[in-house]
Scaffold this active site. Sequence first.
Site, PDB file in Angstrom:
ATOM      1  N   HIS A  88      73.379   7.743  63.920  1.00  0.00           N
ATOM      2  CA  HIS A  88      73.495   8.565  62.717  1.00  0.00           C
ATOM      3  C   HIS A  88      72.741   7.947  61.537  1.00  0.00           C
ATOM      4  O   HIS A  88      72.824   8.429  60.408  1.00  0.00           O
ATOM      5  CB  HIS A  88      74.994   8.699  62.382  1.00  0.00           C
ATOM      6  CG  HIS A  88      75.324   9.730  61.354  1.00  0.00           C
ATOM      7  ND1 HIS A  88      75.875   9.423  60.129  1.00  0.00           N
ATOM      8  CD2 HIS A  88      75.197  11.082  61.368  1.00  0.00           C
ATOM      9  CE1 HIS A  88      76.078  10.513  59.434  1.00  0.00           C
ATOM     10  NE2 HIS A  88      75.675  11.545  60.148  1.00  0.00           N
TER      11      HIS A  88
ATOM     12  N   LYS B 268      69.801   6.643  58.900  1.00  0.00           N
ATOM     13  CA  LYS B 268      68.685   7.270  58.195  1.00  0.00           C
ATOM     14  C   LYS B 268      67.903   6.148  57.526  1.00  0.00           C
ATOM     15  O   LYS B 268      68.264   5.694  56.442  1.00  0.00           O
ATOM     16  CB  LYS B 268      69.219   8.276  57.165  1.00  0.00           C
ATOM     17  CG  LYS B 268      70.011   9.434  57.793  1.00  0.00           C
ATOM     18  CD  LYS B 268      71.128   9.880  56.907  1.00  0.00           C
ATOM     19  CE  LYS B 268      71.939  10.997  57.522  1.00  0.00           C
ATOM     20  NZ  LYS B 268      72.642  10.638  58.755  1.00  0.00           N
TER      21      LYS B 268
ATOM     22  N   ASP C  13      55.361  -0.117  55.117  1.00  0.00           N
ATOM     23  CA  ASP C  13      54.633  -1.384  54.937  1.00  0.00           C
ATOM     24  C   ASP C  13      55.558  -2.581  54.719  1.00  0.00           C
ATOM     25  O   ASP C  13      55.134  -3.612  54.184  1.00  0.00           O
ATOM     26  CB  ASP C  13      53.652  -1.282  53.760  1.00  0.00           C
ATOM     27  CG  ASP C  13      52.405  -0.475  54.116  1.00  0.00           C
ATOM     28  OD1 ASP C  13      52.139  -0.288  55.318  1.00  0.00           O
ATOM     29  OD2 ASP C  13      51.699  -0.035  53.188  1.00  0.00           O
TER      30      ASP C  13
ATOM     31  N   HIS D 291      77.265  16.508  50.938  1.00  0.00           N
ATOM     32  CA  HIS D 291      77.017  15.627  52.078  1.00  0.00           C
ATOM     33  C   HIS D 291      76.756  14.189  51.637  1.00  0.00           C
ATOM     34  O   HIS D 291      76.578  13.300  52.466  1.00  0.00           O
ATOM     35  CB  HIS D 291      75.820  16.176  52.867  1.00  0.00           C
ATOM     36  CG  HIS D 291      75.620  15.562  54.211  1.00  0.00           C
ATOM     37  ND1 HIS D 291      74.511  14.804  54.530  1.00  0.00           N
ATOM     38  CD2 HIS D 291      76.381  15.584  55.328  1.00  0.00           C
ATOM     39  CE1 HIS D 291      74.597  14.406  55.778  1.00  0.00           C
ATOM     40  NE2 HIS D 291      75.717  14.853  56.296  1.00  0.00           N
TER      41      HIS D 291
ATOM     42  N   LYS E 279      77.252  10.533  50.588  1.00  0.00           N
ATOM     43  CA  LYS E 279      78.258   9.493  50.814  1.00  0.00           C
ATOM     44  C   LYS E 279      78.032   8.412  49.755  1.00  0.00           C
ATOM     45  O   LYS E 279      77.064   7.646  49.832  1.00  0.00           O
ATOM     46  CB  LYS E 279      78.124   8.882  52.208  1.00  0.00           C
ATOM     47  CG  LYS E 279      78.124   9.905  53.368  1.00  0.00           C
ATOM     48  CD  LYS E 279      76.726  10.276  53.775  1.00  0.00           C
ATOM     49  CE  LYS E 279      76.604  10.994  55.099  1.00  0.00           C
ATOM     50  NZ  LYS E 279      77.420  12.120  55.382  1.00  0.00           N
TER      51      LYS E 279
ATOM     52  N   ASP F 297      83.942   0.371  39.312  1.00  0.00           N
ATOM     53  CA  ASP F 297      83.872  -0.194  37.953  1.00  0.00           C
ATOM     54  C   ASP F 297      82.502  -0.033  37.307  1.00  0.00           C
ATOM     55  O   ASP F 297      82.156  -0.774  36.375  1.00  0.00           O
ATOM     56  CB  ASP F 297      84.250  -1.682  37.969  1.00  0.00           C
ATOM     57  CG  ASP F 297      85.669  -1.923  38.454  1.00  0.00           C
ATOM     58  OD1 ASP F 297      86.481  -0.980  38.388  1.00  0.00           O
ATOM     59  OD2 ASP F 297      85.960  -3.051  38.908  1.00  0.00           O
TER      60      ASP F 297
END
Length: 478
Positions: A221, A223, A228, A396, A398, A403
């Site tokens: 899952h 991403k 470079d 979607h 996350k 603080d």
Amino acid sequence: MHVNILLGLHGVIVLTFTLRILLRDDLSPPARLAWFVVLNVVPFGGSAIYFLFGEIDLGKKAKQARRLVSRNIYDHAGDLKGREEDVSTDISRQYRSVFRYGASINGFYPVNGNRAALMADGEETLERMVADIDAAKHHVHMLCYIWLEDHTGTDLAEALIRATKRGVICRAVADGLGSRRLIKSALWQRMKDAGVKLAVALPLDRPLHTILTSRLDLRNHRKITVIDGKITYCGSRNYADPEFLVKARYAPWVDIMVRFEGPIVAQNQLLFVSDWAQATGETLEDLVEPVEPFKDGFPAQALGFGPVERRGATPQLFSTAIACAQEQIILSTPYFVPDGTVLDALCTAALRGVRVTLVFPKRNDSKIVAAASKSYYLKLLEAGCEIYEYKGGLLHAKTLTVDGRLGLVGSSNLDIRSFDLNFENNILFQDESLAGEIYERQQVYISGADPVTLIHVSNWPYHRRIWNNIIATIGPIL
């Protein structure tokens, strides 16, 4: 007679799986109870469900190979992983525990001297990624769970093709389930014909073998995009348009993506290299080189989770971060089915005076997950947490801010799938500027959301509460 034989067979199967469940030390008591419910309430079907989805295992050989590959890569990474002593010098005392806990997962410690840019939206993310790929001189590495043939997915593929034609080495990994349409498409073949090096993570070309030795829904899952070895992107966005054509009825999908530069890039590169080696057998650790830190940069740490890592690492990391909070916690996630560790950490934080704000989508693409999530609302609200449901599409993103100084972005949701079944990647950082920007983005989510009140939840009809709690009973195995 036939009925008695079937009942006897069912009893033997249930007893066999019950003994297996009791012998598993990796299951929590709630998970065991959930499986007992499924086995006994759903005749034969419950046994089939456990056979298909009960074991969290890539398969013995695959698991050993993955651990060996990762160990070899990480062992040769040296200072790219960061140094333990830097936690005390680079991280505020209040947040050292969460960075130290994070280091126990992959051996990555925080590295200082990073800078970042929060992308405004999906359009800017695509523009910046394509521009970075077009400017690449040596290599481009891309890994994603869902890669579609839409505008975003095609533009990124075309950028890789252009880069390959001018001599840049491009490697792309797509998950066998999430990107199954792309893998069978003419666009994937065009990438291959152009010279882009392609790999499929956890392929589904041998489904029967996968069912017998592992399980079909163990997924990559992550991403990860690295250009470079100097630029990396981390966040929740797949290589797909916000309109997300495969689930357009819930669109737009509202994501977050951050573009990082600095030493953190090498750590994200190490995660990509380990996944590439697992998918292809080709080790690329020589490509991972140190990145010059920026003098005014901030400390950050890459986190790689997965079914070959220590069980419970994700919820324990989140709980540790929550426990560090003194003033405020804001958390957004599309899928909220927490274990007791996270749930108690959130309630405890609120009860000791921390302002805890949770933001979920109002309409979820999974009715089962939505029901399980809502079963926790009453306890959270009674503890003093604030809950908002975002109306402007499927939230979607996350995100976690603590603080206004500590932040976490990446691919991990707060559900059992992210906790135990998926390979996930996140970046933990300490920086008031970036945390402040993400905080402002979270405020945008909240401004477009409906507040959920204790009175509202208390007035839910009995049938709705019963349904939510039934689903929550099997939450530990969702």
